[in-house]
Structure formats: C-alpha cells, structure tokens
Enzyme design. Structure first.
Site, PDB file in Angstrom:
ATOM      1  N   ASN A  11     -14.818  -1.494  18.953  1.00  0.00           N
ATOM      2  CA  ASN A  11     -14.027  -2.713  18.710  1.00  0.00           C
ATOM      3  C   ASN A  11     -13.037  -2.852  19.868  1.00  0.00           C
ATOM      4  OD1 ASN A  11     -12.440  -4.788  17.812  1.00  0.00           O
ATOM      5  ND2 ASN A  11     -11.583  -3.676  16.042  1.00  0.00           N
ATOM      6  N   TRP A  12     -13.349  -3.768  20.782  1.00  0.00           N
ATOM      7  CA  TRP A  12     -12.507  -3.913  21.976  1.00  0.00           C
ATOM      8  C   TRP A  12     -11.214  -4.666  21.678  1.00  0.00           C
ATOM      9  CZ3 TRP A  12     -16.563  -5.752  26.209  1.00  0.00           C
ATOM     10  CH2 TRP A  12     -17.537  -4.755  26.346  1.00  0.00           C
ATOM     11  N   LYS A  13     -11.111  -5.233  20.476  1.00  0.00           N
ATOM     12  CA  LYS A  13      -9.921  -6.015  20.086  1.00  0.00           C
ATOM     13  C   LYS A  13      -9.644  -7.093  21.143  1.00  0.00           C
ATOM     14  CE  LYS A  13      -8.466  -2.158  17.271  1.00  0.00           C
ATOM     15  NZ  LYS A  13      -7.399  -1.434  16.603  1.00  0.00           N
ATOM     16  N   HIS A  96     -10.734  -6.691   9.068  1.00  0.00           N
ATOM     17  CA  HIS A  96      -9.978  -5.654   9.788  1.00  0.00           C
ATOM     18  C   HIS A  96      -8.504  -5.728   9.367  1.00  0.00           C
ATOM     19  CE1 HIS A  96      -8.196  -3.299  12.997  1.00  0.00           C
ATOM     20  NE2 HIS A  96      -9.403  -2.804  13.201  1.00  0.00           N
ATOM     21  N   GLU A 168     -11.066   2.725   7.047  1.00  0.00           N
ATOM     22  CA  GLU A 168     -10.153   2.726   8.192  1.00  0.00           C
ATOM     23  C   GLU A 168      -8.710   2.634   7.680  1.00  0.00           C
ATOM     24  OE1 GLU A 168     -10.838   1.194  12.380  1.00  0.00           O
ATOM     25  OE2 GLU A 168     -10.019  -0.560  11.388  1.00  0.00           O
ATOM     26  N   SER A 216      -8.220   6.170  15.351  1.00  0.00           N
ATOM     27  CA  SER A 216      -7.945   7.144  16.414  1.00  0.00           C
ATOM     28  C   SER A 216      -9.117   8.065  16.732  1.00  0.00           C
ATOM     29  CB  SER A 216      -6.712   7.995  16.050  1.00  0.00           C
ATOM     30  OG  SER A 216      -5.564   7.173  15.950  1.00  0.00           O
ATOM     31  N   GLY A 237     -11.625   2.061  18.360  1.00  0.00           N
ATOM     32  CA  GLY A 237     -10.796   1.064  19.030  1.00  0.00           C
ATOM     33  C   GLY A 237     -10.563   1.438  20.479  1.00  0.00           C
TER      34      GLY A 237
HETATM   35  P1  13P Z   1      -8.158   3.051  17.350  1.00  0.00           P
HETATM   36  O1  13P Z   1      -9.472   3.756  17.567  1.00  0.00           O
HETATM   37  O2  13P Z   1      -7.513   2.584  18.606  1.00  0.00           O
HETATM   38  O3  13P Z   1      -7.271   3.810  16.445  1.00  0.00           O
HETATM   39  O4  13P Z   1      -8.518   1.689  16.563  1.00  0.00           O
HETATM   40  C1  13P Z   1      -9.194   1.789  15.372  1.00  0.00           C
HETATM   41  C2  13P Z   1      -9.601   0.433  14.967  1.00  0.00           C
HETATM   42  O5  13P Z   1      -8.764  -0.351  14.540  1.00  0.00           O
HETATM   43  C3  13P Z   1     -11.016   0.069  15.133  1.00  0.00           C
HETATM   44  O6  13P Z   1     -11.298  -1.122  14.485  1.00  0.00           O
END
Ligand code: 13P
Length: 263
Positions: A11-13, A96, A168, A216, A237
């Site tokens: 998930n590149w956000k 999410h 999550e 994480s 993420g």
């Molecule tokens: P991180 O891996 O940066 O904690 O993000 C998790 C996340 O929100 C994936 O959707």
C-alpha cells in the site's frame, strides 16, 4: 496445512508520482521472481494506476486501488467508482483505518464499498483493526466483530471466499504509534476473525478465506509475522516503497510457503 496461497500487498498510500511509480515498478520487475505460493499486489495512488497497468507484467504483479466510491456513476464530484476501475485493477483496499480516521468513513460505507467491489469483479481487501484506546479498554473483540460483520453483511458464502481480510491494528501502523504487535496478539485476532466467519458461513468456508496482517511489517520482522498460524500474508505500508525491503518480504513469504507445503 491448507492450500491458501500467501498474498503480499504493497500500500503506497499517497506517495510516488507517475514517474517515481514507474521507476519503482521497473526495479521490482528486475528484483522479484514469480513465486508459486505468493500473490503480489501493488496499490499505488489512483493517478498512477492507468500508466502502471500498461507497464506491469500481470503474471508477476496485480494492481489494487486504495479506495473507490460505491456508486457506479453519477453526480459525485471528485469520486472514482469501482466500475471505472474494473478493467485496471484486480483488488481494492476497503475500509483502511486512515480513511476512517481522516475521511470519516463509516462501517456502512465500508459495507457498500465491499458490495460495489464484488459487483464489479474486484476483490476487496477489507481492513479491520482496533485503536490503542479500544484495545486498552478491552474492546478489541467487539470492535473486530462489529467491523467484520458489518463489512461482509451482504456477502454470500461463495463471495466471502474471494475477499481478503486484513487484521491491521491502528496502533501498529508505522505512521500512527508504530508499536510492534506481538505475534500472540495477532494470532488471537486472526483466529477470532476466522471463527466469526465460521459461525456465519461454516468451517469449510472459513478455512478458505485468506486473512493477512498489516502494521509496521518490514524486511526484518516479516518472517515472524508470516509464520503466525492462520496468517496468509501482509499488507505493507512504508516498506513497500523500497524495492529491496518489499522484495525481501516476498522472499520470506515464499520461503515460509515452501516450508509449510512440505509439512
Ligand atoms: P506501515 O507498514 O507503514 O505500518 O503501514 C501499514 C498500513 O497501513 C498498510 O495499509
């Protein structure tokens, strides 16, 4: 041993413009082999999806949207529907915690989006997880149960077997508290989610649903998380923005899949 394949989702956000995304995908193509037991999914920002759909080798990677609107079309300024995405992506992340926290997305919105995804042949990756406050107040199971049962309320037993569920916890996301979750806590939460599916749809269906972990996950701890009983993959993420870290996570998944399938 079940024959559920692993699935690793990046998930590149809201990171990487079109040319940056193209560079990352180029590096991932060079670094990552096709792995028999691992589905690899990239969830770039919406604007990157169309160009990447022409660049990716679909035998190796599938694309996911990070969100979409549940109406198919109409006067909804700024929105993009699942119907518009159906030829471009195979998956869509739904519910999410960042959408719930920053954009006031409700559990009912999540349910509508899950239905819209299924209606458009897109596999929803449904995110479920409690906040730190909810965990500390002993509400983890209630929150998971509410989020899960609302999200899947409209699904038949055939449809539920295709969705991806994600545990999550909000407090474990690197950009919130980034606390490293204990494998025991993750195993309990995933076990509870599978039991909830079993109560609603029966044991056979529950055994077929893939449930993954997010929060994480990186190249150093991936082995620990992916080895958890009942855990079928990871929603990654920040580490998914780095081709080396992301490919190491996939390598770990592949190794553990092979180890499990020999049992
Ligand atoms: P991180 O891996 O940066 O904690 O993000 C998790 C996340 O929100 C994936 O959707």
């Amino acid at each position: 041993m079940t024959d559920r394949k692993y699935i690793i989702v990046g998930n590149w956000k809201m990171n990487l413009n079109v040319s940056e995304a193209s560079i990352l995908v180029h590096r991932l193509h060079q670094k990552i082999k096709i792995h028999r037991g691992v589905d690899i999914v990239l969830a770039p920002p919406l604007i990157d999806i169309q160009p990447l759909s022409l660049e990716i080798d679909r035998r190796q990677f599938k694309l996911a949207a990070q969100d979409a609107y549940y109406k198919d079309n109409g006067a909804y300024t700024g929105q993009v529907s699942f119907t518009m995405l159906r030829d471009l992506v195979s998956y869509c992340i739904v519910g999410h915690s960042e959408r719930k926290i920053y954009f006031n997305e409700t559990l009912e919105d999540v349910r509508e989006k899950v239905s819209a995804a299924i209606r458009n042949d897109i596999i929803p990756i449904i995110c479920i997880g409690e906040t730190k406050l909810e965990r500390n107040s002993g509400e983890t199971k209630t929150v998971i149960n509410d989020q899960l049962t609302t999200a899947i309320a409209n699904l038949t037993s055939h449809e539920i077997q295709n969705v991806i569920l994600t545990y999550e916890p909000v407090w474990a996301i690197s950009t919130f508290d980034g606390e490293i979750a204990k494998p025991k806590d993750i195993e309990q939460a995933i076990g509870f989610m599978r039991l909830t599916i079993e109560h609603l749809y029966g044991k056979v269906v529950a055994e077929n649903v893939r449930i993954i972990y997010g929060g994480s996950v990186d190249e150093n701890n991936a082995g620990l998380f992916l080895d958890i009983d009942g855990c079928d993959g990871a929603l990654v993420g920040s580490a998914s923005l780095n081709y080396y870290k992301f490919s190491e996570i996939i390598e770990k998944a592949s190794q553990i899949y092979l180890k499990r399938s020999k049992k």
